[in-house]
Structures are given as C-alpha cells and as structure tokens.
Design a protein around this motif. Structure first.
Motif, PDB file in Angstrom:
ATOM      1  N   UNK A  63       0.755  -1.257   0.041  1.00 23.47           N
ATOM      2  CA  UNK A  63       0.136   0.141   0.090  1.00 23.47           C
ATOM      3  C   UNK A  63       0.847   1.160   0.275  1.00 23.47           C
ATOM      4  N   UNK A  64       1.833   1.058   0.814  1.00 26.38           N
ATOM      5  CA  UNK A  64       2.671   2.459   0.910  1.00 26.38           C
ATOM      6  C   UNK A  64       3.564   2.713  -0.466  1.00 26.38           C
ATOM      7  N   UNK A  65       3.889   1.463  -1.091  1.00 29.19           N
ATOM      8  CA  UNK A  65       4.539   1.538  -2.379  1.00 29.19           C
ATOM      9  C   UNK A  65       3.314   2.103  -3.452  1.00 29.19           C
ATOM     10  N   UNK A  66       2.264   1.586  -3.487  1.00 26.45           N
ATOM     11  CA  UNK A  66       1.405   2.251  -4.387  1.00 26.45           C
ATOM     12  C   UNK A  66       1.131   3.680  -4.137  1.00 26.45           C
ATOM     13  N   UNK A  67       0.830   4.091  -2.935  1.00 25.14           N
ATOM     14  CA  UNK A  67       0.558   5.434  -2.568  1.00 25.14           C
ATOM     15  C   UNK A  67       1.820   6.230  -3.045  1.00 25.14           C
ATOM     16  N   UNK A  68       2.767   5.851  -2.773  1.00 25.31           N
ATOM     17  CA  UNK A  68       4.169   6.766  -2.836  1.00 25.31           C
ATOM     18  C   UNK A  68       4.370   6.965  -4.379  1.00 25.31           C
ATOM     19  N   UNK A  69       4.262   5.889  -5.141  1.00 32.83           N
ATOM     20  CA  UNK A  69       4.322   6.001  -6.844  1.00 32.83           C
ATOM     21  C   UNK A  69       3.611   6.863  -7.324  1.00 32.83           C
ATOM     22  N   UNK A  70       2.170   6.762  -6.794  1.00 39.76           N
ATOM     23  CA  UNK A  70       1.152   7.553  -7.358  1.00 39.76           C
ATOM     24  C   UNK A  70       1.229   9.178  -7.053  1.00 39.76           C
ATOM     25  N   UNK A  71       1.750   9.370  -5.943  1.00 36.15           N
ATOM     26  CA  UNK A  71       2.054  10.762  -5.307  1.00 36.15           C
ATOM     27  C   UNK A  71       3.183  11.495  -5.935  1.00 36.15           C
ATOM     28  N   UNK A  72       4.519  10.758  -6.138  1.00 40.21           N
ATOM     29  CA  UNK A  72       5.630  11.123  -6.963  1.00 40.21           C
ATOM     30  C   UNK A  72       5.718  11.126  -8.266  1.00 40.21           C
ATOM     31  N   UNK A  73       5.142  10.376  -8.827  1.00 44.83           N
ATOM     32  CA  UNK A  73       4.932  10.310 -10.438  1.00 44.83           C
ATOM     33  C   UNK A  73       3.617  10.661 -10.923  1.00 44.83           C
ATOM     34  N   UNK A  74       2.604  10.807 -10.304  1.00 48.16           N
ATOM     35  CA  UNK A  74       1.219  10.916 -10.899  1.00 48.16           C
ATOM     36  C   UNK A  74       0.819   9.853 -11.947  1.00 48.16           C
ATOM     37  N   UNK A  75       1.250   8.724 -11.354  1.00 47.30           N
ATOM     38  CA  UNK A  75       0.995   7.352 -12.312  1.00 47.30           C
ATOM     39  C   UNK A  75       0.866   6.296 -11.356  1.00 47.30           C
ATOM     40  N   UNK A  76      -0.127   5.190 -11.706  1.00 43.51           N
ATOM     41  CA  UNK A  76       0.236   4.015 -10.862  1.00 43.51           C
ATOM     42  C   UNK A  76       1.216   3.046 -11.336  1.00 43.51           C
ATOM     43  N   UNK A  77       1.645   2.184 -10.606  1.00 46.16           N
ATOM     44  CA  UNK A  77       2.858   1.489 -10.682  1.00 46.16           C
ATOM     45  C   UNK A  77       2.559   0.584 -12.101  1.00 46.16           C
ATOM     46  N   UNK A  78       1.219   0.247 -12.301  1.00 49.24           N
ATOM     47  CA  UNK A  78       0.841  -0.451 -13.556  1.00 49.24           C
ATOM     48  C   UNK A  78       0.851   0.427 -14.671  1.00 49.24           C
ATOM     49  N   UNK A  79       0.580   1.715 -14.647  1.00 51.06           N
ATOM     50  CA  UNK A  79       0.718   2.719 -15.922  1.00 51.06           C
ATOM     51  C   UNK A  79       2.287   2.835 -16.118  1.00 51.06           C
ATOM     52  N   UNK A  80       3.005   2.969 -15.111  1.00 47.68           N
ATOM     53  CA  UNK A  80       4.407   3.386 -15.292  1.00 47.68           C
ATOM     54  C   UNK A  80       4.957   2.055 -16.052  1.00 47.68           C
ATOM     55  N   UNK A  81       4.368   0.863 -15.742  1.00 45.55           N
ATOM     56  CA  UNK A  81       4.989  -0.332 -16.371  1.00 45.55           C
ATOM     57  C   UNK A  81       4.632  -0.315 -17.798  1.00 45.55           C
ATOM     58  N   UNK A  82       3.405   0.309 -18.145  1.00 47.54           N
ATOM     59  CA  UNK A  82       2.911   0.168 -19.595  1.00 47.54           C
ATOM     60  C   UNK A  82       3.825   1.015 -20.380  1.00 47.54           C
ATOM     61  N   UNK A  83       4.291   2.037 -19.908  1.00 46.16           N
ATOM     62  CA  UNK A  83       4.906   3.029 -20.604  1.00 46.16           C
ATOM     63  C   UNK A  83       6.447   2.958 -20.886  1.00 46.16           C
ATOM     64  N   UNK A  84       6.877   1.637 -20.381  1.00 46.55           N
ATOM     65  CA  UNK A  84       8.447   1.420 -20.403  1.00 46.55           C
ATOM     66  C   UNK A  84       8.533   1.085 -22.134  1.00 46.55           C
ATOM     67  N   UNK A  85       9.821   1.037 -22.545  1.00 51.90           N
ATOM     68  CA  UNK A  85      10.271   0.704 -23.800  1.00 51.90           C
ATOM     69  C   UNK A  85      10.250  -0.949 -23.732  1.00 51.90           C
ATOM     70  N   UNK A  86       9.669  -1.572 -24.644  1.00 51.47           N
ATOM     71  CA  UNK A  86       9.788  -2.762 -24.866  1.00 51.47           C
ATOM     72  C   UNK A  86      10.892  -3.461 -25.482  1.00 51.47           C
ATOM     73  N   UNK A  87      12.104  -3.407 -24.971  1.00 54.04           N
ATOM     74  CA  UNK A  87      13.493  -3.905 -25.468  1.00 54.04           C
ATOM     75  C   UNK A  87      13.945  -5.241 -24.648  1.00 54.04           C
ATOM     76  N   UNK A  88      14.288  -6.200 -25.622  1.00 52.89           N
ATOM     77  CA  UNK A  88      14.738  -7.475 -24.906  1.00 52.89           C
ATOM     78  C   UNK A  88      15.728  -7.318 -23.654  1.00 52.89           C
ATOM     79  N   UNK A  89      16.421  -6.400 -23.521  1.00 54.58           N
ATOM     80  CA  UNK A  89      17.325  -6.275 -22.076  1.00 54.58           C
ATOM     81  C   UNK A  89      16.562  -6.017 -21.160  1.00 54.58           C
ATOM     82  N   UNK A  90      15.534  -5.200 -21.452  1.00 54.35           N
ATOM     83  CA  UNK A  90      14.534  -4.765 -20.055  1.00 54.35           C
ATOM     84  C   UNK A  90      14.017  -5.867 -19.523  1.00 54.35           C
TER      85      UNK A  90
END
Length: 489
Positions: free
Chosen positions: A165-192
């Motif tokens: 819960x603290x993780x979810x709240x902090x990520x939303x507060x700092x980045x204005x995105x939920x953790x799942x939304x941050x993951x959806x924005x990442x580049x789809x590279x094999x190395x990642x």
C-alpha cells in the motif's frame, strides 16, 4: 544555489543541463517539479519556485515531470566535495543506511543525535532523512518497474517499502501514475526483460573524458574481481544483502550499466557506489574553469576536458590494495592482490564473463598467516596492522568518514606515509583536494611542465588549484604515456 533566484531563473530559461541536480524547479500553477534542462516551455518566472532536493519538492506537494524525469538527474556535486555533517549524511542516505538502520543508525554513524541530523538536513535541503530516503525508494521502484518483469509485490519490498500500500501510494504521489501505468509506458526492449539482469543508464554532467577514468580502472584491475571485456569495465560487488556483478560502458551521453544482483534490495546501493567510483556527480565545468586559471594546467584541460577522479566501490578494499601497491609496479600490485583473492576471496558465478571472486573482506584477511605474503617484512607489518584495524573498526573507511581525522589515524599506522594516506583520501574517501606531490608520475609531469621539483615547493605551487587538487593530479598524470591514461582497445 536554490536561494539565488535570478541565477536559477536564467538556468531554467536557457535549459542549462550543468545545473541538473543542483536545484529543482517547482511550478506552482501545475504542481509539477522539473530539472533545469527540462525540454518543456519554461514557465513564467513568477510561477517558479526552487528547491534544493527532489524530496523537498515532493514534501511540498509537487509531482515529478514526466518529460524530464527530474529524479534521474545526476546527484548534487556538493555531497562529494564536502565533508561536513550534511554531505556525509547525504552520502550515507544514498548508500541505503536509513532503509537498513533507520534514522538512529544514520545519526550513530555520524556521531550526532537524530534531532541534530534532522535539523541540519531540514535547514539545508528542506527535507529530513526519512523524506530523502523515501524519494530514493520511489526512484528505485520506478527503475525496477521499468527495467524488470518482476511482480509489483516483489518490487515494493526490493525498493525498501514496508508495505504494498505504501509503495502504491508513494508511486502515485511522486509520479502521478500508478505502478501498472508506469510499466505500460516502458520501452519494450529485450534487455529490459532479461531475467536477473538490470540494464540502466547512469547520467552525468558533460563533458566526461573516459580515457583516464576507465583506463585507470582497467589497467589496475585485479584478476577475478575486475576485468575489461567487450568495451566494458566489469567487477564484482560486495553489498549489504548479497553480492552483484556490474558492467559499465562509456557512451557519449551516459554510462551504460548492466547489473546482476543476488538480492534486488541492493539496487540503490549498487547504483550509488558505481556512480561514486566513476565520479559521475562531479561538476566538470566548475573544476575545469578553476584549473584553467593556471597557465600551466590550461593547455592540459583544453586538450581533454572533463577528467574525473577514479574512485572505488569498497573503501576497505582500496586501502588494502594501496598498501599492496607501495613501492612496486602496477603489474606487481595486481599480482599480489590476485593471490589474496584466490586464497581468501568468496567465489561467485559469472555466466557472462571471467569474474570469479569478491575481494576478501578485512575480517577474512585479518586471519591470514603473514608469512604467506610475498613481500618485505616491514610491508607485511603494514598490511596486517591495517587489516586488523579495519576488521576491529578502530579505523573505519566509509562515506561518513571525517577526511582529516581518518588521515591522522592512517598516518599513525606503521608504514603509512603521505603517498599512501593521500591516495586513500583521494580514491577511497573521495576528498577532491587530495594531492600526491611525492608520486613518481606527478614528479615526472612537474619536471616536464617546469613546475617545482621538490615536494614542499610543488605543494606550495599547487595551493592555487585548491579545492580541486585531486583533479589536477588527473591532468598531470595524463602527460605521461602510462596505460592508465588510455582506454583499452
């Protein structure tokens, strides 16, 4: 810096990347904070307010800009050029001490009360140790979200959060995105998505000259612990929760970092130590501008600006290696160190290269038989005295060390002269003003450049280079054709 409003406004309006990490711009109308070089259209000056840290911005209710990602700015150069309470505290926080030991542990390492540490950090940075550690946890969480396929629950605890819960709240507060939304924005590279491997970009302030930096690390590499392979400097890491292997490759605008960790909780510590080893938080423009005022150094700086001071990921390891290197060649020092590694180092697996061991800990070396050391008896005494002092912690070499006090303690050990103490101060403690007037390479450079030849006279002449004499050493060393000054091919 953040209190000089006119200067900060000019830096933002000119998008000057040199000031990234020095201060942060918060926009009162959008409630977003940015780095000075943000590519967005600069806000009106009356809508800008300035903070000394990302944590202070977050504490004031601002969220990170999604375009310039201010939390990934190079760190402030202040923390690597100062030795006061705040600077030492910031180095320890970056090394994860608050997450592992809490604020009382941080204060105990610094020799102050928790209240004194809190007050000093709030006064200078606008945020206390818990807020600063929280900002670092948020950045670590984003790195793991964007560079791994780990479940969010594992990321939360690896980043140092006490609950999902603290993780979810902090990520939303700092980045204005939920953790799942941050993951959806990442580049789809094999190395990642490579299991167990993190591929990161370590930013720095330009210019950066990689030749002496990586050349020095490669030329002095201890077999089994370090290697130069396929254009990357690779080494093993001893970390608080486990061990790791890192590969660092110089690129024009960043250092490519490939990390394999036995415990992901060590990610922020590993990044902090790699940045410190490569001196990536330095302000090369300020350093070079100062050294250029000397007509002897100016041509050297102009020829190859942006030299950094190669440091270390393990202060105790470097001190041991400094003793092994006393009055012998670089090759002989590597041989001595390699023997210690094989006999007393901890084995590790490296599927991607030829690394085999962690460098032995002081505790492991304190138990060895001195007669097994292939060196003169006086140097054996120096070696055994050092490792015993490190193992018993009567001498502590760490990010929180007081530079002058540590120098005095080292000088009191048998066999420790000015060269050994100052090279430890420069590369292990990180003192940017450490100077080596008795070093053979420095003396050769001084003779070639027409500088004074005696130690006392050269030290007096070098007073004008303060507080950046360690960087002057790098430029003087570069006048020699020693292999440490060049990247391997």
């Amino acid at each position: 810096m953040h209190t000089d409003r006119a200067r900060c406004v000019r830096a933002v309006q000119s998008k000057d990347a040199r000031f990234d990490g020095w201060f942060f711009t918060a926009v009162v109308t959008t409630r977003i904070y940015c780095r000075p070089s943000c590519p967005a259209v600069p806000p009106k000056p009356e809508n800008m307010t300035f903070y000394p840290s990302a944590a202070a911005c977050q504490q004031a209710g601002f969220r990170a800009c999604k375009r310039c990602r201010p939390d990934t700015s190079p760190g402030s150069p202040q923390w690597n050029q100062r030795a006061d309470l705040v600077a030492r505290a910031m180095r320890l926080i970056a090394d994860g001490v608050v997450d592992r030991e809490g604020v009382p542990g941080l204060a105990a390492r610094l020799g102050y009360s928790s209240r004194q540490v809190e007050r000093q950090l709030l006064a200078e940075l606008g945020a206390g140790p818990l807020a600063l550690a929280r900002a670092q946890r948020a950045q670590t969480a984003r790195l793991l979200i964007e560079t791994t396929a780990l479940p969010m629950a594992e990321i939360a605890f690896a980043a140092g959060f006490s609950s999902i819960r603290t993780f979810n709240d902090t990520v939303r507060e700092v980045f204005a995105l939920a953790p799942s939304e941050l993951r959806a924005r990442r580049p789809r590279t094999p190395a990642a998505l490579t299991p167990g491997v993190l591929t990161l970009r370590l930013p720095f302030r330009a210019p950066l000259n990689p030749d002496n930096l990586f050349g020095h690390l490669a030329a002095t590499a201890v077999p089994g612990v370090e290697e130069w392979r396929d254009g990357a400097y690779r080494r093993t890491l001893r970390l608080p929760y486990g061990h790791g292997i890192v590969g660092l490759t110089p690129r024009p605008d960043h250092i490519a970092c490939r990390l394999t960790l036995s415990d992901l909780r060590d990610l922020p510590v590993a990044i902090s130590r790699c940045r410190r080893m490569l001196d990536l938080d330095a302000d090369p423009v300020a350093v070079d501008d100062h050294l250029r005022t000397d007509p002897v150094l100016a041509p050297l700086v102009d020829k190859a600006p942006g030299r950094r001071v190669p440091r270390t990921v393990d202060e105790a390891e470097f001190a041991v290696r400094a003793v092994l290197g006393q009055q012998v060649s670089t090759a002989a020092a590597r041989t001595h160190a390699a023997r210690l590694v094989l006999a007393h180092g901890e084995p590790v697996e490296d599927p991607e290269g030829g690394l085999t061991h962690l460098f032995p800990s002081p505790e492991a070396l304190a138990g060895l038989d001195p007669e097994t050391l292939a060196m003169p008896r006086t140097r054996r005494t120096t070696f055994t005295t050092l490792v015993t002092a490190l193992a018993e912690e009567s001498i502590h070499l760490g990010m929180e060390s007081d530079w002058q006090e540590t120098r005095e303690r080292l000088l009191a050990l048998p066999g420790f002269g000015p060269w050994t103490v100052d090279v430890i101060a420069m590369r292990a403690l990180g003192d940017p003003d450490a100077f080596l007037p008795t070093d053979l390479g420095i003396r050769r450079a001084a003779k070639e450049l027409g500088l004074p030849s005696t130690s006392a006279a050269l030290t007096a002449r070098a007073a004008a280079w303060r507080p950046w004499r360690a960087y002057a050493v790098q430029y003087l060393w570069a006048t020699d054709s020693h292999p440490i000054n060049f990247l391997p091919v």
